[in-house]
Design a protein around this motif. Structure first.
Motif, PDB file in Angstrom:
ATOM      1  N   GLY A   1       0.819  -1.212   0.000  1.00  0.00           N
ATOM      2  CA  GLY A   1       0.000   0.000   0.000  1.00  0.00           C
ATOM      3  C   GLY A   1       0.847   1.254   0.000  1.00  0.00           C
ATOM      4  N   ASN A   2       2.090   1.119  -0.451  1.00  0.00           N
ATOM      5  CA  ASN A   2       2.991   2.286  -0.422  1.00  0.00           C
ATOM      6  C   ASN A   2       3.017   2.985  -1.781  1.00  0.00           C
ATOM      7  OD1 ASN A   2       4.278  -0.091  -1.373  1.00  0.00           O
ATOM      8  ND2 ASN A   2       6.282   0.812  -1.094  1.00  0.00           N
ATOM      9  N   ASN A   3       3.604   4.187  -1.771  1.00  0.00           N
ATOM     10  CA  ASN A   3       3.736   4.950  -3.015  1.00  0.00           C
ATOM     11  C   ASN A   3       4.998   4.482  -3.728  1.00  0.00           C
ATOM     12  OD1 ASN A   3       4.034   6.776  -5.034  1.00  0.00           O
ATOM     13  ND2 ASN A   3       3.972   8.606  -3.717  1.00  0.00           N
ATOM     14  N   LEU A   4       4.808   3.732  -4.807  1.00  0.00           N
ATOM     15  CA  LEU A   4       5.970   3.116  -5.466  1.00  0.00           C
ATOM     16  C   LEU A   4       6.879   4.154  -6.122  1.00  0.00           C
ATOM     17  CD1 LEU A   4       4.479  -0.143  -7.029  1.00  0.00           C
ATOM     18  CD2 LEU A   4       5.382   0.240  -4.739  1.00  0.00           C
ATOM     19  N   THR A   5       6.345   5.348  -6.389  1.00  0.00           N
ATOM     20  CA  THR A   5       7.200   6.371  -7.004  1.00  0.00           C
ATOM     21  C   THR A   5       8.246   6.885  -6.006  1.00  0.00           C
ATOM     22  OG1 THR A   5       5.852   8.306  -6.434  1.00  0.00           O
ATOM     23  CG2 THR A   5       5.273   7.144  -8.473  1.00  0.00           C
ATOM     24  N   GLN A   6       8.037   6.584  -4.729  1.00  0.00           N
ATOM     25  CA  GLN A   6       9.003   7.049  -3.709  1.00  0.00           C
ATOM     26  C   GLN A   6       9.619   5.900  -2.936  1.00  0.00           C
ATOM     27  OE1 GLN A   6       6.477   9.364  -1.160  1.00  0.00           O
ATOM     28  NE2 GLN A   6       6.213  11.026  -2.649  1.00  0.00           N
ATOM     29  N   MET A   7       9.550   4.686  -3.460  1.00  0.00           N
ATOM     30  CA  MET A   7       9.997   3.518  -2.680  1.00  0.00           C
ATOM     31  C   MET A   7      11.517   3.523  -2.514  1.00  0.00           C
ATOM     32  SD  MET A   7       8.915  -0.473  -3.073  1.00  0.00           S
ATOM     33  CE  MET A   7       9.373  -0.668  -4.786  1.00  0.00           C
ATOM     34  N   THR A   8      11.980   3.390  -1.277  1.00  0.00           N
ATOM     35  CA  THR A   8      13.422   3.342  -1.028  1.00  0.00           C
ATOM     36  C   THR A   8      13.952   1.931  -1.314  1.00  0.00           C
ATOM     37  OG1 THR A   8      13.125   2.640   1.258  1.00  0.00           O
ATOM     38  CG2 THR A   8      13.202   5.031   0.866  1.00  0.00           C
ATOM     39  N   PRO A   9      15.240   1.808  -1.567  1.00  0.00           N
ATOM     40  CA  PRO A   9      15.822   0.464  -1.759  1.00  0.00           C
ATOM     41  C   PRO A   9      15.571  -0.441  -0.549  1.00  0.00           C
ATOM     42  CG  PRO A   9      17.396   2.157  -2.432  1.00  0.00           C
ATOM     43  CD  PRO A   9      16.235   2.880  -1.788  1.00  0.00           C
ATOM     44  N   ASP A  10      15.585   0.131   0.648  1.00  0.00           N
ATOM     45  CA  ASP A  10      15.348  -0.681   1.849  1.00  0.00           C
ATOM     46  C   ASP A  10      13.934  -1.267   1.830  1.00  0.00           C
ATOM     47  OD1 ASP A  10      15.944  -1.678   4.523  1.00  0.00           O
ATOM     48  OD2 ASP A  10      14.507  -0.167   5.220  1.00  0.00           O
ATOM     49  N   VAL A  11      12.943  -0.421   1.551  1.00  0.00           N
ATOM     50  CA  VAL A  11      11.552  -0.895   1.509  1.00  0.00           C
ATOM     51  C   VAL A  11      11.383  -1.919   0.378  1.00  0.00           C
ATOM     52  CG1 VAL A  11       9.187  -0.161   0.951  1.00  0.00           C
ATOM     53  CG2 VAL A  11      10.518   1.077   2.687  1.00  0.00           C
ATOM     54  N   ALA A  12      12.002  -1.636  -0.770  1.00  0.00           N
ATOM     55  CA  ALA A  12      11.909  -2.587  -1.901  1.00  0.00           C
ATOM     56  C   ALA A  12      12.482  -3.941  -1.495  1.00  0.00           C
ATOM     57  CB  ALA A  12      12.658  -2.024  -3.112  1.00  0.00           C
ATOM     58  N   SER A  13      13.597  -3.930  -0.768  1.00  0.00           N
ATOM     59  CA  SER A  13      14.226  -5.212  -0.418  1.00  0.00           C
ATOM     60  C   SER A  13      13.380  -5.973   0.608  1.00  0.00           C
ATOM     61  CB  SER A  13      15.651  -4.996   0.093  1.00  0.00           C
ATOM     62  OG  SER A  13      15.602  -4.437   1.399  1.00  0.00           O
ATOM     63  N   ILE A  14      12.642  -5.262   1.442  1.00  0.00           N
ATOM     64  CA  ILE A  14      11.761  -5.939   2.407  1.00  0.00           C
ATOM     65  C   ILE A  14      10.555  -6.543   1.684  1.00  0.00           C
ATOM     66  CG2 ILE A  14      10.243  -5.587   4.413  1.00  0.00           C
ATOM     67  CD1 ILE A  14      12.328  -3.381   5.285  1.00  0.00           C
ATOM     68  N   LEU A  15       9.912  -5.723   0.841  1.00  0.00           N
ATOM     69  CA  LEU A  15       8.725  -6.222   0.127  1.00  0.00           C
ATOM     70  C   LEU A  15       9.073  -7.352  -0.835  1.00  0.00           C
ATOM     71  CD1 LEU A  15       6.818  -2.909  -0.706  1.00  0.00           C
ATOM     72  CD2 LEU A  15       6.035  -4.735   0.821  1.00  0.00           C
ATOM     73  N   MET A  16      10.310  -7.343  -1.331  1.00  0.00           N
ATOM     74  CA  MET A  16      10.668  -8.353  -2.338  1.00  0.00           C
ATOM     75  C   MET A  16      11.587  -9.440  -1.797  1.00  0.00           C
ATOM     76  SD  MET A  16      10.941  -6.415  -5.968  1.00  0.00           S
ATOM     77  CE  MET A  16      11.483  -4.802  -5.473  1.00  0.00           C
ATOM     78  N   ASN A  17      11.679  -9.578  -0.487  1.00  0.00           N
ATOM     79  CA  ASN A  17      12.508 -10.661   0.047  1.00  0.00           C
ATOM     80  C   ASN A  17      11.899 -12.009  -0.379  1.00  0.00           C
ATOM     81  OD1 ASN A  17      13.215 -12.835   2.056  1.00  0.00           O
ATOM     82  ND2 ASN A  17      14.645 -11.221   2.657  1.00  0.00           N
ATOM     83  N   LYS A  18      12.618 -12.686  -1.228  1.00  0.00           N
ATOM     84  CA  LYS A  18      12.072 -13.914  -1.846  1.00  0.00           C
ATOM     85  C   LYS A  18      11.727 -14.978  -0.811  1.00  0.00           C
ATOM     86  CE  LYS A  18      13.677 -14.199  -6.576  1.00  0.00           C
ATOM     87  NZ  LYS A  18      14.186 -12.851  -6.825  1.00  0.00           N
ATOM     88  N   GLU A  19      12.562 -15.092   0.217  1.00  0.00           N
ATOM     89  CA  GLU A  19      12.331 -16.169   1.195  1.00  0.00           C
ATOM     90  C   GLU A  19      11.131 -15.851   2.085  1.00  0.00           C
ATOM     91  OE1 GLU A  19      16.042 -17.718   3.026  1.00  0.00           O
ATOM     92  OE2 GLU A  19      17.049 -16.485   1.534  1.00  0.00           O
ATOM     93  N   ALA A  20      10.939 -14.575   2.417  1.00  0.00           N
ATOM     94  CA  ALA A  20       9.762 -14.198   3.211  1.00  0.00           C
ATOM     95  C   ALA A  20       8.502 -14.418   2.376  1.00  0.00           C
ATOM     96  CB  ALA A  20       9.867 -12.749   3.670  1.00  0.00           C
ATOM     97  N   ILE A  21       8.566 -14.021   1.105  1.00  0.00           N
ATOM     98  CA  ILE A  21       7.407 -14.225   0.216  1.00  0.00           C
ATOM     99  C   ILE A  21       7.103 -15.723   0.087  1.00  0.00           C
ATOM    100  CG2 ILE A  21       6.612 -14.029  -2.181  1.00  0.00           C
ATOM    101  CD1 ILE A  21       8.089 -11.323  -2.326  1.00  0.00           C
ATOM    102  N   ALA A  22       8.161 -16.521  -0.029  1.00  0.00           N
ATOM    103  CA  ALA A  22       7.949 -17.976  -0.189  1.00  0.00           C
ATOM    104  C   ALA A  22       7.265 -18.568   1.049  1.00  0.00           C
ATOM    105  CB  ALA A  22       9.277 -18.672  -0.450  1.00  0.00           C
ATOM    106  N   ILE A  23       7.535 -18.015   2.213  1.00  0.00           N
ATOM    107  CA  ILE A  23       6.860 -18.490   3.435  1.00  0.00           C
ATOM    108  C   ILE A  23       5.369 -18.161   3.347  1.00  0.00           C
ATOM    109  CG2 ILE A  23       6.637 -18.090   5.931  1.00  0.00           C
ATOM    110  CD1 ILE A  23       9.751 -17.727   5.932  1.00  0.00           C
ATOM    111  N   ASP A  24       5.062 -16.919   2.965  1.00  0.00           N
ATOM    112  CA  ASP A  24       3.658 -16.516   2.808  1.00  0.00           C
ATOM    113  C   ASP A  24       2.952 -17.385   1.777  1.00  0.00           C
ATOM    114  OD1 ASP A  24       1.528 -14.231   3.181  1.00  0.00           O
ATOM    115  OD2 ASP A  24       1.718 -14.527   1.017  1.00  0.00           O
ATOM    116  N   GLN A  25       3.632 -17.601   0.658  1.00  0.00           N
ATOM    117  CA  GLN A  25       3.003 -18.240  -0.499  1.00  0.00           C
ATOM    118  C   GLN A  25       3.149 -19.765  -0.504  1.00  0.00           C
ATOM    119  OE1 GLN A  25       1.480 -16.447  -3.443  1.00  0.00           O
ATOM    120  NE2 GLN A  25       1.216 -15.175  -1.629  1.00  0.00           N
ATOM    121  N   ASP A  26       3.669 -20.333   0.551  1.00  0.00           N
ATOM    122  CA  ASP A  26       3.921 -21.775   0.563  1.00  0.00           C
ATOM    123  C   ASP A  26       2.671 -22.567   0.149  1.00  0.00           C
ATOM    124  OD1 ASP A  26       5.965 -23.940   1.640  1.00  0.00           O
ATOM    125  OD2 ASP A  26       3.940 -24.517   2.279  1.00  0.00           O
ATOM    126  N   ALA A  27       2.886 -23.548  -0.712  1.00  0.00           N
ATOM    127  CA  ALA A  27       1.759 -24.265  -1.314  1.00  0.00           C
ATOM    128  C   ALA A  27       0.913 -25.054  -0.314  1.00  0.00           C
ATOM    129  CB  ALA A  27       2.275 -25.204  -2.400  1.00  0.00           C
TER     130      ALA A  27
END
Ligand code: GLA
Length: 431
Positions: free
Chosen positions: A317-343
């Motif tokens: 829900g953030n403004n992507l036009t102002q996204m910092t590298p830190d926020v991008a790396s949190i939202l796109m952490n592959k391993e955290a996403i894989a935990i959420d999305q686990d089959a």
């Protein structure tokens, strides 16, 4: 398009599988199998739906929301100011930042897009959204999907036009525009319920469930698969009946805001709801605030981790036009996403709590478990009494990886010591 249905035996269950061009999903033989690809709609069919997801390789397309939906929604940052341009910019940025490829595919327009109805009662978008069909085409051309918002009431929460009395017409309009996701927010309909049955809460709640079923049927009638997102703040234990009205996700609480106390209160209050989550049907503790307000690095990591442990929809829900590298790396952490999305589609549960320190565990495929050690307190803290591996259903010794440190820890046991920072978390995947 022709769809053929075939009975298939999988995982000890008999499944009705759609095959051939245009087939959208796998249906189970459990009660209430719907006609257009939403998984069978009762909480107790969770396991069936999960088997259906697994078995769908025999069919052509996956169950709607087989894993928690991922995307972006306009409300948390843009609120009533959102425009067509914001949505196009967001679509562009979801692609260029890598978020789309990380899984964030739904671009959802929240409240305040609605205009008047024309002489035939057809809903129009307002001047902020000059051409909804063109916008949908644009979003689709980026490999993304478009979501929209309405209410069963005459007015939405921001007092724009709702769908009361126009449900079929609105669903048909959304399908014509190419909408893929509907968030349906109770708002003014609660007033209708109260006016109808002033002193009878049970009757009011029945009206509410019926209103959600009316839109469910209207969506089915369009023949277009849409993720159906209920927003009624968790009233009447929605997790118990949401699947029966076709919900793919349902809000469990009131609104989130971009501060640590509110976010963590909502997240922690999900303990106990884990049995209601399953492929096709998710508890929704509200959209992400990662990157909004003044959340610190540790607070954003805690937010992302908690939502991943909850198998929550990850709707940024953030403004992507102002996204910092830190926020991008949190939202796109592959391993955290894989935990959420686990089959497996299992929501994590709280296995230990000692004041502000809590340990949550989430079963993952391959016999693994995600273990999150949260410190919701105001000072750095150790866990008392060890890692509580037994409480998490694990052996005394596990092979673990620290997700946020991206570091293999080798074999660790209950005596493993870690200091968790204020408002921070340590996230492990153990086997
Ligand atoms: C309610 C919902 C929010 C948002 C607003 C829009 O408060 O809970 O998520 O959709 O309405 O008006």
């Amino acid at each position: 398009m022709r769809v053929r249905w075939q009975w298939v035996k999988a995982c000890g269950l008999v499944l009705l599988v759609a095959v051939g061009a245009g087939a959208q999903a796998t249906q189970s033989s459990a009660p209430k199998a719907a006609a257009t690809g939403r998984p069978a709609a009762t909480a107790h069919t969770a396991a069936t739906a999960s088997h259906a997801a697994a078995a769908h390789s025999a069919a052509t397309k996956p169950v709607v929301a087989a894993t928690p939906p991922m995307g972006w929604n306009s409300w948390n940052f843009f609120a009533g100011k959102v425009t067509d341009k914001d949505i196009r910019d967001t679509a562009d940025l979801l692609v260029s930042t890598g978020m789309r490829d990380a899984g964030y595919v739904y671009v959802n327009i929240d409240d305040t897009w609605e205009g008047e109805r024309d002489a035939n009662g057809k809903i129009q978008s307002n001047s902020k959204f000059p051409d909804m069909k063109a916008l949908a085409d644009y979003v689709h051309s980026k490999g993304l999907k478009l979501g929209i918002y309405s209410s069963p009431g005459a007015k939405t929460c921001a007092r724009y036009e709702g769908s009361l009395g126009h449900e079929e017409q609105d669903a048909a309009t959304y399908a014509e525009w190419g909408i893929d996701y509907l968030k349906y927010d109770l708002c003014s309909y609660s007033g209708v319920m109260r006016a109808q049955f002033p002193n009878d809460q049970a009757a009011q709640f029945k009206m509410m469930r019926d209103a959600y079923e009316t839109m469910h049927q209207a969506i089915l009638k369009t023949g277009r698969p849409m993720v159906y997102s209920l927003c009624q703040y968790g009233w009447d234990s929605v997790w118990e009946w949401g699947p029966q009205v076709g919900a793919n996700l349902w809000r469990t609480t009131g609104d989130i805001s971009a501060n640590f106390d509110r976010m963590s209160l909502i997240g922690r209050s999900q303990a106990g709801l884990e049995k209601y989550a399953a492929p096709g049907h998710w508890n929704d503790p509200d959209m992400l605030e990662v990157g909004n307000g003044r959340l610190t690095h540790d607070e954003n990591v805690t937010h992302m981790t908690l939502w991943a442990m909850l198998a929550a929809p990850l709707i940024a829900g953030n403004n992507l036009t102002q996204m910092t590298p830190d926020v991008a790396s949190i939202l796109m952490n592959k391993e955290a996403i894989a935990i959420d999305q686990d089959a497996l589609g299992k929501q994590g549960s709280r296995v230990f709590a000692d004041g502000p320190v809590e340990i949550w565990a989430k079963p993952l495929t391959g016999g693994r478990k995600a273990i999150a050690i949260f410190n919701f307190g105001e000072t750095a803290s150790e866990i008392r009494g060890g890692l509580h591996l037994k409480d998490a259903g694990l052996a005394a010794q596990v092979t673990a990886r620290d997700v946020w440190a991206a570091k293999d820890l080798g074999k660790i046991g209950d005596n493993w010591k870690v200091t968790v920072p204020r408002h921070g978390v340590v996230l492990l995947v153990a086997r």
